[in-house]
Motif scaffolding. Structure first.
Motif, short mmCIF file in Angstrom:
data_model
loop_
_atom_site.label_atom_id
_atom_site.label_comp_id
_atom_site.label_asym_id
_atom_site.label_seq_id
_atom_site.Cartn_x
_atom_site.Cartn_y
_atom_site.Cartn_z
N ALA A 140 -17.00 23.29 0.47
CA ALA A 140 -15.60 23.56 0.14
C ALA A 140 -15.17 22.75 -1.07
CB ALA A 140 -14.70 23.24 1.34
N GLY A 141 -15.60 21.48 -1.12
CA GLY A 141 -15.26 20.63 -2.25
C GLY A 141 -15.74 21.21 -3.57
N PHE A 142 -16.99 21.69 -3.59
CA PHE A 142 -17.52 22.24 -4.83
C PHE A 142 -16.96 23.63 -5.13
CE2 PHE A 142 -20.69 18.86 -4.62
CZ PHE A 142 -20.69 18.46 -5.95
N ALA A 143 -16.60 24.37 -4.09
CA ALA A 143 -15.93 25.65 -4.33
C ALA A 143 -14.59 25.42 -5.03
CB ALA A 143 -15.72 26.40 -3.01
N TYR A 144 -13.85 24.42 -4.58
CA TYR A 144 -12.57 24.09 -5.23
C TYR A 144 -12.80 23.53 -6.64
CZ TYR A 144 -9.65 24.87 -1.10
OH TYR A 144 -8.97 25.45 -0.06
N LEU A 145 -13.82 22.69 -6.78
CA LEU A 145 -14.11 22.12 -8.10
C LEU A 145 -14.43 23.22 -9.11
CD1 LEU A 145 -14.58 19.53 -9.80
CD2 LEU A 145 -16.97 19.61 -9.07
N ASN A 146 -15.20 24.22 -8.67
CA ASN A 146 -15.61 25.30 -9.57
C ASN A 146 -14.51 26.33 -9.82
OD1 ASN A 146 -18.21 24.27 -9.93
ND2 ASN A 146 -18.97 25.27 -8.09
N THR A 147 -13.41 26.21 -9.08
CA THR A 147 -12.25 27.09 -9.32
C THR A 147 -11.06 26.29 -9.85
OG1 THR A 147 -11.69 26.92 -6.95
CG2 THR A 147 -12.93 28.86 -7.64
N ASN A 148 -11.38 25.10 -10.36
CA ASN A 148 -10.39 24.26 -11.07
C ASN A 148 -9.27 23.74 -10.18
OD1 ASN A 148 -11.88 24.91 -13.44
ND2 ASN A 148 -10.66 26.75 -13.73
N LYS A 149 -9.52 23.61 -8.89
CA LYS A 149 -8.55 23.02 -7.96
C LYS A 149 -9.05 21.61 -7.63
CE LYS A 149 -7.12 27.52 -6.17
NZ LYS A 149 -7.01 28.41 -5.00
N TYR A 150 -8.74 20.71 -8.54
CA TYR A 150 -9.42 19.42 -8.55
C TYR A 150 -8.98 18.48 -7.42
CZ TYR A 150 -10.74 21.32 -13.04
OH TYR A 150 -11.21 22.16 -14.02
N GLN A 151 -7.71 18.46 -7.09
CA GLN A 151 -7.28 17.58 -6.01
C GLN A 151 -7.86 18.02 -4.68
OE1 GLN A 151 -5.51 14.56 -6.39
NE2 GLN A 151 -6.41 14.44 -4.34
N GLU A 152 -7.90 19.34 -4.46
CA GLU A 152 -8.52 19.85 -3.23
C GLU A 152 -10.01 19.50 -3.19
OE1 GLU A 152 -6.51 21.49 -5.20
OE2 GLU A 152 -5.08 22.72 -4.06
N ALA A 153 -10.66 19.57 -4.35
CA ALA A 153 -12.08 19.21 -4.43
C ALA A 153 -12.28 17.76 -4.00
CB ALA A 153 -12.60 19.43 -5.84
N ILE A 154 -11.43 16.88 -4.51
CA ILE A 154 -11.53 15.47 -4.16
C ILE A 154 -11.34 15.28 -2.65
CG2 ILE A 154 -10.38 13.22 -4.39
CD1 ILE A 154 -9.72 14.11 -7.31
N ASN A 155 -10.34 15.95 -2.10
CA ASN A 155 -10.03 15.78 -0.67
C ASN A 155 -11.22 16.16 0.22
OD1 ASN A 155 -7.46 15.03 -1.45
ND2 ASN A 155 -6.55 17.02 -1.03
N TYR A 156 -11.84 17.30 -0.08
CA TYR A 156 -12.93 17.77 0.79
C TYR A 156 -14.23 17.01 0.54
CZ TYR A 156 -10.14 21.45 2.82
OH TYR A 156 -9.17 22.14 3.53
N LEU A 157 -14.54 16.72 -0.71
CA LEU A 157 -15.76 15.97 -0.99
C LEU A 157 -15.68 14.56 -0.42
CD1 LEU A 157 -16.54 17.11 -4.65
CD2 LEU A 157 -17.83 17.68 -2.58
N ASP A 158 -14.50 14.01 -0.38
CA ASP A 158 -14.33 12.67 0.18
C ASP A 158 -14.58 12.66 1.70
OD1 ASP A 158 -13.60 9.87 -0.22
OD2 ASP A 158 -11.82 10.34 0.97
N GLU A 159 -14.37 13.80 2.35
CA GLU A 159 -14.61 13.91 3.79
C GLU A 159 -16.09 14.07 4.13
OE1 GLU A 159 -12.53 13.73 6.50
OE2 GLU A 159 -11.07 12.97 5.04
N PHE A 160 -16.88 14.45 3.14
CA PHE A 160 -18.31 14.67 3.37
C PHE A 160 -19.04 13.34 3.43
CE2 PHE A 160 -22.58 15.35 1.43
CZ PHE A 160 -23.14 16.08 2.47
N LYS A 161 -19.84 13.14 4.49
CA LYS A 161 -20.60 11.91 4.67
C LYS A 161 -22.07 12.25 4.83
CE LYS A 161 -16.53 9.99 4.90
NZ LYS A 161 -15.96 9.40 3.68
N SER A 162 -22.91 11.63 3.99
CA SER A 162 -24.33 11.94 4.08
C SER A 162 -25.16 10.86 3.39
CB SER A 162 -24.64 13.29 3.42
OG SER A 162 -26.02 13.56 3.41
#
Length: 256
Positions: A140-162
């Motif tokens: 989801a984070g990268f889907a938002y990043l690739n559609t120029n929704k940068y704050q949403e990208a940050i929010n979802y990528l920050d939730e990813f733990k690996s």
């Protein structure tokens, strides 16, 4: 110094007789103390037997409950979540590799679902706590990043733990890219540095060292830029990024 005396030994004089009496008395005292300690322990166990058995039973119930939860609830939920996310992953791959003119629409299907299947956002909402939901945050984070929704990208990528060799650094670098697009270069540099340090490999490390160096140049921090760019050149000479280093090193050196 004490000497060994055979069993049945008879003292030869008064002094030895007194010594033997003292030794026998000390030995008896030790055994009496041990007996008293054992008796007190037995009394305590007897008095608290109900609580001890209750505690043991509670521990057993907790362990069995956890094992049962994992076997009969969590494992089926994990499998169901993975199955449900399959279509969303197909949409995502199609958007990455397909026609750029319709990629936003396909990313939207990946996020929100299509053909009666869940998208990443619904996987996150309905299967929280599963590996699939965690991975859905990444997609989801990268889907938002690739559609120029940068704050949403940050929010979802920050939730990813690996701790994955690739996905962990890429998620951190994706946050850096989002901050860079928002013009928040200090934050971007911080995440590029984290991404470069997260794992040491020939793909993500030079990739984010280069981005950190370029961002440092934009922040008028030539010394930091040179440090990262030289690492790419020296440690990863066969990487794609190494071919771009000299140009940026020239810019950084001219700034000093």
């Amino acid at each position: 110094m004490a000497t060994y005396k055979k069993r049945g030994y008879k003292p030869k004089n008064k002094a030895e007789e007194v010594e033997q009496v003292e030794e026998n008395s000390t030995t008896a005292e030790v055994f009496n103390t041990l007996d008293e300690g054992a008796s007190r322990t037995e009394e305590w166990v007897a008095a608290n037997q109900k609580y001890i058995l209750g505690g043991v039973a509670l521990i057993a119930i907790v362990i069995l409950g956890y094992l049962g939860f994992q076997k009969f609830i969590q494992e089926p939920k994990e499998q169901e979540a993975a199955n449900e996310m399959f279509k969303a992953q197909q949409y995502f791959d199609l958007a990455v590799n397909g026609n750029s003119t319709v990629k936003d629409s396909i990313y939207n299907l990946a996020l929100n679902g299509g053909e009666g299947k869940y998208g990443f956002l619904e996987i996150i909402e309905n299967y929280g706590g599963t590996k699939a939901a965690n991975l859905a945050n990444y997609y989801a984070g990268f889907a938002y990043l690739n559609t120029n929704k940068y704050q949403e990208a940050i929010n979802y990528l920050d939730e990813f733990k690996s701790d994955d060799e690739m996905l962990g650094p890429l998620a951190l670098g994706g946050i850096g890219d989002a901050f860079s697009q928002l013009g928040q270069l200090d934050e971007a540099l911080g995440y590029y540095e984290k991404a470069a340090k997260a794992k040491d490999n020939n793909f993500t490390t030079p990739k984010f060292l280069l981005k950190a160096g370029i961002t440092a140049i934009s922040l008028n921090k030539p010394a930091i830029a040179i440090q990262y760019l030289e690492r790419v050149k020296e440690e990863f000479p066969k990487s794609v990024e190494a071919n771009q280093v000299d140009v940026h090193l020239g810019k950084a050196s001219a700034m000093q």
